[in-house]
Design a protein around this motif. Structure first.
Motif, PDB file in Angstrom:
ATOM      1  N   ILE A  64       4.357   1.806   1.983  1.00 40.36           N
ATOM      2  CA  ILE A  64       5.357   2.870   2.340  1.00 40.36           C
ATOM      3  C   ILE A  64       4.028   4.177   2.599  1.00 40.36           C
ATOM      4  O   ILE A  64       2.695   4.425   1.899  1.00 40.36           O
ATOM      5  CB  ILE A  64       5.819   3.014   0.977  1.00 40.36           C
ATOM      6  CG1 ILE A  64       6.471   1.688   0.178  1.00 40.36           C
ATOM      7  CG2 ILE A  64       6.231   4.573   0.432  1.00 40.36           C
ATOM      8  CD1 ILE A  64       8.235   2.046   1.215  1.00 40.36           C
ATOM      9  N   ALA A  65       4.207   5.291   3.907  1.00 36.96           N
ATOM     10  CA  ALA A  65       3.462   6.109   4.255  1.00 36.96           C
ATOM     11  C   ALA A  65       4.831   7.359   4.669  1.00 36.96           C
ATOM     12  O   ALA A  65       5.645   7.049   4.631  1.00 36.96           O
ATOM     13  CB  ALA A  65       3.179   5.348   5.099  1.00 36.96           C
ATOM     14  N   ARG A 120       0.881  -1.335  -0.215  1.00 32.76           N
ATOM     15  CA  ARG A 120       0.083   0.088  -0.435  1.00 32.76           C
ATOM     16  C   ARG A 120       0.870   1.389  -0.118  1.00 32.76           C
ATOM     17  O   ARG A 120       1.726   1.647   0.729  1.00 32.76           O
ATOM     18  CB  ARG A 120      -0.568  -0.169   1.375  1.00 32.76           C
ATOM     19  CG  ARG A 120      -1.745   1.646   1.116  1.00 32.76           C
ATOM     20  CD  ARG A 120      -2.917   1.638   2.242  1.00 32.76           C
ATOM     21  NE  ARG A 120      -4.604   0.283   1.770  1.00 32.76           N
ATOM     22  CZ  ARG A 120      -4.896   0.157   2.151  1.00 32.76           C
ATOM     23  NH1 ARG A 120      -5.021   0.385   3.446  1.00 32.76           N
ATOM     24  NH2 ARG A 120      -5.597  -1.080   1.436  1.00 32.76           N
ATOM     25  N   PHE A 121       0.391   2.631  -0.922  1.00 33.96           N
ATOM     26  CA  PHE A 121       1.182   3.332  -0.580  1.00 33.96           C
ATOM     27  C   PHE A 121       0.448   4.801   0.073  1.00 33.96           C
ATOM     28  O   PHE A 121      -0.651   4.612  -0.957  1.00 33.96           O
ATOM     29  CB  PHE A 121       1.855   3.863  -1.939  1.00 33.96           C
ATOM     30  CG  PHE A 121       1.828   5.244  -2.442  1.00 33.96           C
ATOM     31  CD1 PHE A 121       3.577   5.108  -1.962  1.00 33.96           C
ATOM     32  CD2 PHE A 121       1.643   6.537  -2.736  1.00 33.96           C
ATOM     33  CE1 PHE A 121       3.739   6.592  -2.616  1.00 33.96           C
ATOM     34  CE2 PHE A 121       1.940   7.685  -3.371  1.00 33.96           C
ATOM     35  CZ  PHE A 121       3.580   8.444  -2.478  1.00 33.96           C
ATOM     36  N   ILE A 122       0.847   5.537   1.137  1.00 29.91           N
ATOM     37  CA  ILE A 122      -0.253   6.396   1.458  1.00 29.91           C
ATOM     38  C   ILE A 122       0.498   7.628   1.090  1.00 29.91           C
ATOM     39  O   ILE A 122       1.794   7.733   2.182  1.00 29.91           O
ATOM     40  CB  ILE A 122      -0.620   6.504   2.664  1.00 29.91           C
ATOM     41  CG1 ILE A 122      -1.559   4.432   3.356  1.00 29.91           C
ATOM     42  CG2 ILE A 122      -0.926   7.009   3.527  1.00 29.91           C
ATOM     43  CD1 ILE A 122      -1.877   3.811   4.076  1.00 29.91           C
ATOM     44  N   TYR A 123       0.520   8.932   0.605  1.00 25.87           N
ATOM     45  CA  TYR A 123       0.877   9.448   0.378  1.00 25.87           C
ATOM     46  C   TYR A 123      -0.064  11.174   1.158  1.00 25.87           C
ATOM     47  O   TYR A 123      -0.797  11.269   0.969  1.00 25.87           O
ATOM     48  CB  TYR A 123       1.039  10.355  -0.636  1.00 25.87           C
ATOM     49  CG  TYR A 123       1.859  11.609  -1.155  1.00 25.87           C
ATOM     50  CD1 TYR A 123       3.153  11.394  -1.343  1.00 25.87           C
ATOM     51  CD2 TYR A 123       1.186  12.786  -1.250  1.00 25.87           C
ATOM     52  CE1 TYR A 123       3.632  13.057  -1.840  1.00 25.87           C
ATOM     53  CE2 TYR A 123       1.449  14.090  -1.025  1.00 25.87           C
ATOM     54  CZ  TYR A 123       2.709  14.314  -1.803  1.00 25.87           C
ATOM     55  OH  TYR A 123       3.610  15.993  -1.565  1.00 25.87           O
ATOM     56  N   THR A 124       1.006  11.766   2.002  1.00 30.35           N
ATOM     57  CA  THR A 124      -0.150  12.918   2.801  1.00 30.35           C
ATOM     58  C   THR A 124       0.931  14.815   2.188  1.00 30.35           C
ATOM     59  O   THR A 124       1.835  14.043   2.975  1.00 30.35           O
ATOM     60  CB  THR A 124      -0.936  12.413   4.582  1.00 30.35           C
ATOM     61  OG1 THR A 124       0.879  12.314   4.785  1.00 30.35           O
ATOM     62  CG2 THR A 124      -1.704  11.170   4.691  1.00 30.35           C
ATOM     63  N   SER A 125       0.629  15.189   2.853  1.00 29.87           N
ATOM     64  CA  SER A 125       0.826  16.572   2.645  1.00 29.87           C
ATOM     65  C   SER A 125       0.583  17.831   3.305  1.00 29.87           C
ATOM     66  O   SER A 125      -0.716  17.573   2.979  1.00 29.87           O
ATOM     67  CB  SER A 125       1.806  16.413   1.119  1.00 29.87           C
ATOM     68  OG  SER A 125       0.394  17.482   0.002  1.00 29.87           O
ATOM     69  N   LEU A 130       8.468  -1.491  -5.573  1.00 28.89           N
ATOM     70  CA  LEU A 130       8.277  -2.961  -4.457  1.00 28.89           C
ATOM     71  C   LEU A 130       6.850  -3.028  -5.037  1.00 28.89           C
ATOM     72  O   LEU A 130       6.972  -4.066  -4.477  1.00 28.89           O
ATOM     73  CB  LEU A 130       7.961  -1.538  -2.973  1.00 28.89           C
ATOM     74  CG  LEU A 130       7.257  -2.051  -1.963  1.00 28.89           C
ATOM     75  CD1 LEU A 130       8.301  -3.360  -1.608  1.00 28.89           C
ATOM     76  CD2 LEU A 130       6.960  -1.148  -1.318  1.00 28.89           C
ATOM     77  N   LEU A 131       5.949  -2.616  -6.159  1.00 28.79           N
ATOM     78  CA  LEU A 131       5.148  -2.965  -6.192  1.00 28.79           C
ATOM     79  C   LEU A 131       4.791  -4.244  -7.023  1.00 28.79           C
ATOM     80  O   LEU A 131       4.486  -5.608  -6.521  1.00 28.79           O
ATOM     81  CB  LEU A 131       4.100  -2.186  -6.445  1.00 28.79           C
ATOM     82  CG  LEU A 131       2.256  -2.699  -6.937  1.00 28.79           C
ATOM     83  CD1 LEU A 131       1.898  -3.045  -5.434  1.00 28.79           C
ATOM     84  CD2 LEU A 131       1.729  -2.189  -7.524  1.00 28.79           C
TER      85      LEU A 131
END
Length: 395
Positions: A260-261, A217-222, A293-294
């Motif tokens: 990945i966060a 899982r990919f998690i992106y926050t900004s 990674l995926l």
């Protein structure tokens, strides 16, 4: 539903009558059982979508696409986000969800993205200083899960992997989709409001069982300059909500190995202008995640796949090789295919999915490139259809 089905039939008859040399955007109005108004949806298909009919595509769902500039920037930025360590051939289907502005029935963007409050202190209150309607985010989730996403999967060649993208309040909705419904595989949330309804999003993230995830899982926050801004409309609650979320997501020990966060800040940009640099960075990181990674994760189960390679002038031995033992682990002189009398090469394999592979004639200097698939690695994401047919370029 008759009107919807009829209009879609005419639309597809028109757009698929010709090839797609360039990218295109289709504008749909969908009547939903969850709303009394039609939902506007934009669907972007990339260049080569028709030509490369052996390629399936990940799907990005972009919220706030009533602001057309945000929707368009996603597919424009994807080309600009590629780097030397990412797959430049990677393309996406992009679906834009437009929030209506219907003051006659008290339905606004807030209505789409905010849930009904569960805390007494939040009931009867709108967002910030307004009292606009809210509380229909649950219906928007149902529309996505039960109507829109099945429609996209049925009518487009999708890989099965989905990415939710939102900014500001729609970023809050994207994060809420993660902690309450697991609606998408990957999440991009820029400048989210994490404090509505007693820090509901922040609490949901802190309580979510990330360590139990078995799939990547990919998690992106900004966040932009809302934190520490001289403007008073963001306030201490906004800062506190973001600090809780960013602190949790920045702690690697909260996650399984395949997650990945990424937490980014853009202090030189105001709330709305930050969309451009933040999304560009998010897509760059996502393409790296997708390329590296995926591709390391495959299903435990294996599935029967029948391959046919049809080249009327193709001669000699042909091999298939790829990312697992059944595909010879990228040995260019991999698994030899059987040549039939008409020049077709065939093989039946049991494969873990997704399967990444190529065809060669014994070494990498004699790799075969396909007319009907995107350049780069060929990929099978789903077990159906069980027969996969490829056409090599020929002189």
């Amino acid at each position: 539903m008759k009107k919807f089905v009829f209009s879609i039939t005419l639309l597809f008859a028109a757009v698929f009558a010709v090839a797609q040399p360039v990218a295109r955007v289709t504008d749909l109005s969908i009547k939903s059982q969850y709303f009394n108004h039609e939902r506007q949806v934009l669907i972007y298909t990339p260049e080569g979508y028709d030509e490369y009919d052996a390629t399936d595509f990940d799907v990005m769902y972009v919220f706030d696409s009533q602001d057309r500039s945000k929707f368009d920037f996603v597919h424009c930025a994807l080309d600009l986000a590629c780097t030397d360590d990412t797959d430049e051939s990677k393309r996406f289907i992009i679906v834009g969800i437009c929030s209506p502005n219907l003051p006659d029935i008290d339905y606004y963007r807030n209505t789409d993205y905010l849930p009904m409050p569960i805390h007494e202190s939040a009931k009867g209150k709108g967002l910030f200083k307004s009292q606009q309607g809210y509380g229909r985010s649950g219906d928007l989730k149902k529309f996505l899960k039960n109507e829109l996403m099945p429609y996209i999967d049925k009518n487009y060649r999708t890989s099965g992997r989905t990415i939710g993208i939102g900014h500001s309040l729609s970023a809050s909705f994207v994060l809420d989709c993660m902690v309450t419904d697991d609606l998408f595989d990957d999440y991009i949330a820029m400048s989210p409001n994490c404090y509505f309804d007693e820090f509901r999003v922040a609490s949901g993230i802190e309580q979510y069982p990330f360590k139990s995830l078995t799939k990547p899982r990919f998690i992106y926050t900004s966040m932009a300059n809302e934190i520490g801004s001289k403007r008073s409309d963001w306030g201490e609650d906004w800062t506190q909500g973001w600090q809780r979320v960013s602190t949790f997501l920045s702690n690697r020990s909260n996650f399984a190995n395949g997650t990945i966060a990424s937490v980014q800040t853009f202090p030189d940009y105001d709330h709305n202008p930050s969309f451009v640099p933040s999304l560009t960075e998010a897509l760059r990181e996502y393409l790296q995640f997708s390329t590296s990674l995926l591709q390391q994760y495959t299903s435990q189960e294996t599935y029967p796949i029948h391959f046919e390679l049809k080249g009327k002038d193709l001669k000699g031995d042909v091999y298939i090789t790829g990312n697992q033992e059944a595909l010879a682990n990228w040995n260019p002189k991999g698994v030899k295919m059987k040549q039939q009398s008409d020049g077709t090469y065939v093989i039946d394999l049991q494969l873990h999915l997704p399967a990444y592979f190529k065809f060669t004639q014994g070494d990498w200097d004699h790799q075969l490139y396909m007319e009907n698939a995107m350049p780069g690695n060929l990929v099978i994401y789903k077990p159906q259809p069980a027969t996969r047919i490829y056409y090599p370029y020929e002189d």
